[in-house]
Scaffold this motif. Structure first.
Motif, PDB file in Angstrom:
ATOM      1  N   ILE A  22       7.797   4.362  -0.477  1.00 51.56           N
ATOM      2  CA  ILE A  22       8.733   3.284  -0.830  1.00 51.56           C
ATOM      3  C   ILE A  22       8.321   2.009  -0.111  1.00 51.56           C
ATOM      4  CG2 ILE A  22      11.115   2.483  -0.541  1.00 51.56           C
ATOM      5  CD1 ILE A  22      11.956   5.439  -1.031  1.00 51.56           C
ATOM      6  N   GLY A  23       7.945   2.126   1.151  1.00 54.57           N
ATOM      7  CA  GLY A  23       7.486   0.953   1.898  1.00 54.57           C
ATOM      8  C   GLY A  23       6.255   0.330   1.267  1.00 54.57           C
ATOM      9  N   GLU A  24       5.340   1.165   0.782  1.00 50.56           N
ATOM     10  CA  GLU A  24       4.157   0.640   0.101  1.00 50.56           C
ATOM     11  C   GLU A  24       4.559  -0.120  -1.153  1.00 50.56           C
ATOM     12  OE1 GLU A  24       0.018   2.150  -2.045  1.00 50.56           O
ATOM     13  OE2 GLU A  24       1.508   3.627  -1.446  1.00 50.56           O
ATOM     14  N   LYS A  25       5.485   0.440  -1.907  1.00 52.76           N
ATOM     15  CA  LYS A  25       5.926  -0.183  -3.158  1.00 52.76           C
ATOM     16  C   LYS A  25       6.488  -1.586  -2.913  1.00 52.76           C
ATOM     17  CE  LYS A  25       6.785   0.568  -7.557  1.00 52.76           C
ATOM     18  NZ  LYS A  25       5.699   0.628  -8.503  1.00 52.76           N
ATOM     19  N   PHE A  26       7.293  -1.727  -1.872  1.00 51.37           N
ATOM     20  CA  PHE A  26       7.938  -3.011  -1.601  1.00 51.37           C
ATOM     21  C   PHE A  26       7.057  -3.997  -0.835  1.00 51.37           C
ATOM     22  CE2 PHE A  26      11.841  -0.455  -2.270  1.00 51.37           C
ATOM     23  CZ  PHE A  26      12.335  -1.189  -3.345  1.00 51.37           C
ATOM     24  N   SER A  27       6.003  -3.531  -0.213  1.00 45.82           N
ATOM     25  CA  SER A  27       5.175  -4.436   0.592  1.00 45.82           C
ATOM     26  C   SER A  27       3.795  -4.702  -0.014  1.00 45.82           C
ATOM     27  CB  SER A  27       5.019  -3.883   2.009  1.00 45.82           C
ATOM     28  OG  SER A  27       4.313  -2.658   1.992  1.00 45.82           O
ATOM     29  N   THR A  28       3.542  -4.190  -1.210  1.00 50.08           N
ATOM     30  CA  THR A  28       2.254  -4.434  -1.860  1.00 50.08           C
ATOM     31  C   THR A  28       2.194  -5.890  -2.312  1.00 50.08           C
ATOM     32  OG1 THR A  28       2.025  -2.144  -2.561  1.00 50.08           O
ATOM     33  CG2 THR A  28       0.750  -3.776  -3.779  1.00 50.08           C
ATOM     34  N   PRO A  29       1.134  -6.606  -1.944  1.00 46.47           N
ATOM     35  CA  PRO A  29       1.060  -8.038  -2.272  1.00 46.47           C
ATOM     36  C   PRO A  29       0.771  -8.290  -3.757  1.00 46.47           C
ATOM     37  CG  PRO A  29      -0.938  -7.320  -1.175  1.00 46.47           C
ATOM     38  CD  PRO A  29       0.000  -6.152  -1.168  1.00 46.47           C
ATOM     39  N   GLU A  30       1.040  -9.502  -4.172  1.00 49.02           N
ATOM     40  CA  GLU A  30       0.712  -9.941  -5.529  1.00 49.02           C
ATOM     41  C   GLU A  30      -0.803  -9.987  -5.684  1.00 49.02           C
ATOM     42  OE1 GLU A  30       2.677 -11.158  -8.213  1.00 49.02           O
ATOM     43  OE2 GLU A  30       4.352 -10.213  -7.144  1.00 49.02           O
ATOM     44  N   SER A  31      -1.255  -9.772  -6.882  1.00 51.73           N
ATOM     45  CA  SER A  31      -2.681  -9.807  -7.187  1.00 51.73           C
ATOM     46  C   SER A  31      -3.172 -11.248  -7.277  1.00 51.73           C
ATOM     47  CB  SER A  31      -2.922  -9.099  -8.523  1.00 51.73           C
ATOM     48  OG  SER A  31      -4.276  -9.179  -8.883  1.00 51.73           O
ATOM     49  N   VAL A  32      -4.437 -11.461  -6.907  1.00 54.35           N
ATOM     50  CA  VAL A  32      -5.035 -12.777  -7.060  1.00 54.35           C
ATOM     51  C   VAL A  32      -5.148 -13.091  -8.554  1.00 54.35           C
ATOM     52  CG1 VAL A  32      -6.337 -12.656  -4.909  1.00 54.35           C
ATOM     53  CG2 VAL A  32      -7.389 -11.877  -7.019  1.00 54.35           C
ATOM     54  N   ALA A  33      -5.135 -14.376  -8.876  1.00 53.53           N
ATOM     55  CA  ALA A  33      -5.254 -14.790 -10.280  1.00 53.53           C
ATOM     56  C   ALA A  33      -6.720 -15.074 -10.592  1.00 53.53           C
ATOM     57  CB  ALA A  33      -4.407 -16.032 -10.530  1.00 53.53           C
ATOM     58  N   ARG A  34      -7.179 -14.503 -11.681  1.00 51.47           N
ATOM     59  CA  ARG A  34      -8.551 -14.734 -12.137  1.00 51.47           C
ATOM     60  C   ARG A  34      -8.508 -15.113 -13.610  1.00 51.47           C
ATOM     61  NH1 ARG A  34      -9.596  -9.773  -9.309  1.00 51.47           N
ATOM     62  NH2 ARG A  34     -10.865 -10.126  -7.473  1.00 51.47           N
ATOM     63  N   ALA A  35      -9.540 -15.817 -14.050  1.00 49.54           N
ATOM     64  CA  ALA A  35      -9.698 -16.086 -15.474  1.00 49.54           C
ATOM     65  C   ALA A  35      -9.950 -14.749 -16.173  1.00 49.54           C
ATOM     66  CB  ALA A  35     -10.877 -17.038 -15.702  1.00 49.54           C
ATOM     67  N   VAL A  63      -5.690   0.548   2.189  1.00 47.29           N
ATOM     68  CA  VAL A  63      -6.757   0.267   1.224  1.00 47.29           C
ATOM     69  C   VAL A  63      -6.164  -0.007  -0.158  1.00 47.29           C
ATOM     70  CG1 VAL A  63      -8.763   1.229   0.036  1.00 47.29           C
ATOM     71  CG2 VAL A  63      -8.517   1.538   2.494  1.00 47.29           C
ATOM     72  N   ARG A  64      -5.172   0.777  -0.566  1.00 48.03           N
ATOM     73  CA  ARG A  64      -4.555   0.557  -1.881  1.00 48.03           C
ATOM     74  C   ARG A  64      -3.883  -0.807  -1.965  1.00 48.03           C
ATOM     75  NH1 ARG A  64      -2.707   6.121  -1.332  1.00 48.03           N
ATOM     76  NH2 ARG A  64      -0.587   5.330  -1.023  1.00 48.03           N
ATOM     77  N   LYS A  65      -3.282  -1.257  -0.867  1.00 45.42           N
ATOM     78  CA  LYS A  65      -2.685  -2.603  -0.849  1.00 45.42           C
ATOM     79  C   LYS A  65      -3.755  -3.673  -1.029  1.00 45.42           C
ATOM     80  CE  LYS A  65       1.421  -1.958   1.993  1.00 45.42           C
ATOM     81  NZ  LYS A  65       2.058  -2.402   3.245  1.00 45.42           N
ATOM     82  N   GLU A  66      -4.899  -3.489  -0.396  1.00 40.12           N
ATOM     83  CA  GLU A  66      -5.991  -4.455  -0.555  1.00 40.12           C
ATOM     84  C   GLU A  66      -6.518  -4.432  -1.985  1.00 40.12           C
ATOM     85  OE1 GLU A  66      -8.397  -7.573   0.660  1.00 40.12           O
ATOM     86  OE2 GLU A  66      -6.617  -6.689   1.545  1.00 40.12           O
ATOM     87  N   MET A  67      -6.610  -3.254  -2.580  1.00 37.52           N
ATOM     88  CA  MET A  67      -7.035  -3.152  -3.980  1.00 37.52           C
ATOM     89  C   MET A  67      -6.053  -3.913  -4.876  1.00 37.52           C
ATOM     90  SD  MET A  67      -8.188   0.904  -3.964  1.00 37.52           S
ATOM     91  CE  MET A  67      -7.555   1.169  -5.590  1.00 37.52           C
ATOM     92  N   ALA A  68      -4.755  -3.761  -4.612  1.00 32.25           N
ATOM     93  CA  ALA A  68      -3.742  -4.456  -5.406  1.00 32.25           C
ATOM     94  C   ALA A  68      -3.845  -5.963  -5.206  1.00 32.25           C
ATOM     95  CB  ALA A  68      -2.345  -3.964  -5.028  1.00 32.25           C
ATOM     96  N   ARG A  69      -4.050  -6.397  -3.964  1.00 30.62           N
ATOM     97  CA  ARG A  69      -4.161  -7.834  -3.675  1.00 30.62           C
ATOM     98  C   ARG A  69      -5.341  -8.452  -4.399  1.00 30.62           C
ATOM     99  NH1 ARG A  69      -6.711 -11.558  -0.870  1.00 30.62           N
ATOM    100  NH2 ARG A  69      -8.201 -10.133   0.068  1.00 30.62           N
ATOM    101  N   LEU A  70      -6.444  -7.712  -4.446  1.00 34.99           N
ATOM    102  CA  LEU A  70      -7.651  -8.220  -5.100  1.00 34.99           C
ATOM    103  C   LEU A  70      -7.654  -7.979  -6.611  1.00 34.99           C
ATOM    104  CD1 LEU A  70     -10.292  -7.142  -2.436  1.00 34.99           C
ATOM    105  CD2 LEU A  70      -9.546  -9.475  -2.953  1.00 34.99           C
ATOM    106  N   GLY A  71      -6.627  -7.313  -7.137  1.00 42.15           N
ATOM    107  CA  GLY A  71      -6.541  -7.049  -8.570  1.00 42.15           C
ATOM    108  C   GLY A  71      -7.614  -6.093  -9.061  1.00 42.15           C
TER     109      GLY A  71
END
Length: 132
Positions: A22-35, A63-71
């Motif tokens: 649950i903590g991961e779900k609420f603290s996962t960052p938004e993905s970067v925007a790419r073309a 690591v999964r949070k970083e993957m999400a942040r980087l899209g």
């Protein structure tokens, strides 16, 4: 005594796992925007990657949070509950330790990258959008 300690930690994991997820779900960052064409290039590059992980492992969550942040759309493989993935990790990487990123080259060679900080650094080096 050893049995008591083992069951204590198993019980503790059972109690803490839902809170970690649950903590991961609420603290996962938004993905970067790419073309769209850049994201398609990134998605093609991610087809050669797979993350061996345990769902509630704090280092895997990092690591999964970083993957999400980087899209990044990297396949995740459960090495805790899936015997096939656990065996592939032991055979290919040499040990059952997570997180582990499997990196395949176009020529078919494989690199098994352990340690969450090393994986995050590699992902950032490969996929961090240029500032600007």
């Amino acid at each position: 005594m050893r049995l008591i300690i083992r069951y204590f930690f198993r019980t503790l994991r059972l109690i803490l796992t839902p809170f970690m997820l649950i903590g991961e779900k609420f603290s996962t960052p938004e993905s970067v925007a790419r073309a769209p064409e850049e994201q398609a290039r990134v998605d093609r590059a991610c087809e050669n990657l797979a993350l061996y992980q345990f769902s509630a492992c704090p280092f895997c969550i990092k690591v999964r949070k970083e993957m999400a942040r980087l899209g990044l759309n990297i396949e995740t493989r459960d090495a805790q509950h899936n015997e096939k993935h656990r065996e592939a990790l032991a055979t290919g990487g040499g040990r059952v330790k997570v997180p582990c990123l499997l990196i395949r080259d176009d020529n078919g060679s494989e690199q098994w990258l352990y340690e969450s900080d090393d994986i995050r650094a590699w992902l950032q080096q490969q996929f961090e959008p240029a500032a600007g």
